[in-house]
Write a protein that holds these residues in place. Structure first.
Motif, PDB file in Angstrom:
ATOM      1  N   UNK A   1       0.823  -1.205   0.000  1.00  0.00           N
ATOM      2  CA  UNK A   1       0.000   0.000   0.000  1.00  0.00           C
ATOM      3  C   UNK A   1       0.861   1.262   0.000  1.00  0.00           C
ATOM      4  N   UNK A   2       1.943   1.215   0.786  1.00  0.00           N
ATOM      5  CA  UNK A   2       2.804   2.382   0.921  1.00  0.00           C
ATOM      6  C   UNK A   2       3.586   2.667  -0.353  1.00  0.00           C
ATOM      7  N   UNK A   3       4.112   1.605  -0.977  1.00  0.00           N
ATOM      8  CA  UNK A   3       5.027   1.783  -2.107  1.00  0.00           C
ATOM      9  C   UNK A   3       4.349   1.680  -3.466  1.00  0.00           C
ATOM     10  N   UNK A   4       3.233   0.976  -3.542  1.00  0.00           N
ATOM     11  CA  UNK A   4       2.517   0.784  -4.809  1.00  0.00           C
ATOM     12  C   UNK A   4       3.493   0.576  -5.966  1.00  0.00           C
ATOM     13  N   UNK A   5       4.248  -0.519  -5.943  1.00  0.00           N
ATOM     14  CA  UNK A   5       5.341  -0.702  -6.905  1.00  0.00           C
ATOM     15  C   UNK A   5       4.854  -0.791  -8.350  1.00  0.00           C
ATOM     16  N   UNK A   6       5.637  -0.227  -9.237  1.00  0.00           N
ATOM     17  CA  UNK A   6       5.379  -0.293 -10.675  1.00  0.00           C
ATOM     18  C   UNK A   6       6.037  -1.562 -11.212  1.00  0.00           C
ATOM     19  N   UNK A   7       5.227  -2.461 -11.768  1.00  0.00           N
ATOM     20  CA  UNK A   7       5.706  -3.775 -12.215  1.00  0.00           C
ATOM     21  C   UNK A   7       5.671  -3.853 -13.736  1.00  0.00           C
ATOM     22  N   UNK A   8       6.823  -4.135 -14.313  1.00  0.00           N
ATOM     23  CA  UNK A   8       6.907  -4.348 -15.763  1.00  0.00           C
ATOM     24  C   UNK A   8       6.692  -5.830 -16.041  1.00  0.00           C
ATOM     25  N   UNK A   9       5.632  -6.139 -16.767  1.00  0.00           N
ATOM     26  CA  UNK A   9       5.283  -7.523 -17.081  1.00  0.00           C
ATOM     27  C   UNK A   9       5.484  -7.803 -18.570  1.00  0.00           C
ATOM     28  N   UNK A  10       6.343  -8.739 -18.880  1.00  0.00           N
ATOM     29  CA  UNK A  10       6.409  -9.306 -20.226  1.00  0.00           C
ATOM     30  C   UNK A  10       5.891 -10.723 -20.042  1.00  0.00           C
ATOM     31  N   UNK A  11       4.597 -10.861 -20.195  1.00  0.00           N
ATOM     32  CA  UNK A  11       3.938 -12.064 -19.710  1.00  0.00           C
ATOM     33  C   UNK A  11       3.188 -12.784 -20.801  1.00  0.00           C
ATOM     34  N   UNK A  12       2.539 -13.838 -20.407  1.00  0.00           N
ATOM     35  CA  UNK A  12       1.794 -14.713 -21.303  1.00  0.00           C
ATOM     36  C   UNK A  12       0.645 -13.950 -21.970  1.00  0.00           C
ATOM     37  N   UNK A  13       0.571 -13.982 -23.279  1.00  0.00           N
ATOM     38  CA  UNK A  13      -0.481 -13.258 -23.993  1.00  0.00           C
ATOM     39  C   UNK A  13      -1.873 -13.797 -23.668  1.00  0.00           C
ATOM     40  N   UNK A  14      -1.953 -15.052 -23.262  1.00  0.00           N
ATOM     41  CA  UNK A  14      -3.255 -15.648 -22.938  1.00  0.00           C
ATOM     42  C   UNK A  14      -3.855 -15.003 -21.697  1.00  0.00           C
TER      43      UNK A  14
END
Length: 310
Positions: A9-22
């Motif tokens: 909640x405090x940091x609300x991290x920004x996550x870069x996802x190169x993930x499964x298209x499905x």
């Protein structure tokens, strides 16, 4: 667990996802549900810029291509340069030589903080073997053997290893001095989070013994197998928790696993209650599509403090 949720909640991290298209939409939504901020950039041309501003990198090889693998390489190099935690989901790693070769080259080039896979996938990456069942688990192992496999993977790749299944197993090498009071932390996790943690000694191939922190997380629901992408969603959740708590990555991983298991239980309970209230021929009974939505809802409410983990 509350400590890790508060950090999210405090940091609300920004996550870069190169993930499964499905499952890309579900991964984004479950990260939003837990309090993180997803970005789903995939073009190799922008990987340095995008990854450079993020707090975590989530890589998933479920729908591979040359361009996507190149994007992952560039992003992983930038993450390693900036000390941004990397989670690598080994989806179907043993299905093809294409996937296996990429994973081996990536692990040789950069340090990955967490590798995750089912028993067959972790076994494949350790033995360079095939997974004839596609992305589904086809191997079985006793609990002691699964934990030993997780320990060997953690040692070989210098990371936290997660083996998912009806029971999830987590292992981290702990040879370094000045670590946790493992007995105290193990007792806390068992009492508060339903996680059994122990300090174990496992010999490597050369007969040298190493200390590991090993955890097992139970819970969940069989309906989780009827929804595509629950594993992909879990990787996004793990990356979010780790990015918000880099000072205790092992604890963050176990918290994420516990959150997902509990969400699986709550989602199933919610469907049962709804079916009881709408027991009529005018309504179609709830199925796996409704379960997916309730799974994400459950993560949202767990991380919003509405439900306890136990």
């Amino acid at each position: 667990m509350d400590n890790f949720i508060e950090k999210l909640k405090l940091r609300s991290p920004l996550i870069h996802n190169i993930t499964n298209m499905v499952t890309i939409n579900d991964v984004a939504n479950i990260e939003l549900a837990c309090g993180a901020r997803p970005i789903m950039a995939m073009a190799p041309q922008e990987m340095d810029e995008v990854t450079g501003i993020c707090d975590g990198l989530n890589l998933n090889i479920g729908t591979p291509s040359e361009e996507r693998f190149e994007a992952m390489r560039i992003a992983a190099r930038m993450a390693a340069k900036r000390n941004i935690p990397i989670v690598l989901d080994l989806v179907g790693v043993g299905v093809s030589r294409f996937r296996m070769d990429f994973v081996m080259s990536l692990l040789d080039e950069v340090h990955v903080d967490v590798i995750k896979g089912n028993l067959s996938e972790i076994k494949a990456v350790m033995e360079h073997s095939r997974c004839d069942g596609g992305v589904e688990v086809t191997d079985t192992a006793a609990e002691s053997d699964a934990k030993a496999l997780a320990c060997r993977a953690a040692l070989r790749y210098g990371c936290i290893c997660v083996i998912t299944g009806e029971t999830d197993y987590v292992a981290q090498l702990c040879d370094e001095a000045g670590g946790y009071d493992y007995n105290e932390r193990g007792a806390m996790n068992t009492d508060m989070m339903g996680i059994n943690v122990m300090n174990v000694v496992v010999p490597d191939a050369d007969g040298c013994s190493h200390n590991y922190r090993v955890g097992s997380i139970t819970g969940g629901h069989p309906m989780m197998k009827r929804v595509t992408g629950t594993g992909c969603m879990l990787s996004g959740l793990i990356c979010s928790f780790v990015a918000a708590a880099c000072d205790d990555k092992y604890g963050a991983v176990t918290a994420a696993l516990s959150c997902m298991k509990r969400a699986g239980e709550l989602a199933a309970a919610s469907m049962t209650e709804c079916d009881m209230r709408t027991n009529s021929c005018h309504f179609v009974k709830l199925g796996n599509a409704s379960y997916r939505d309730r799974l994400i809802d459950a993560v949202y409410h767990i991380c919003d403090g509405d439900y306890a983990l136990m």
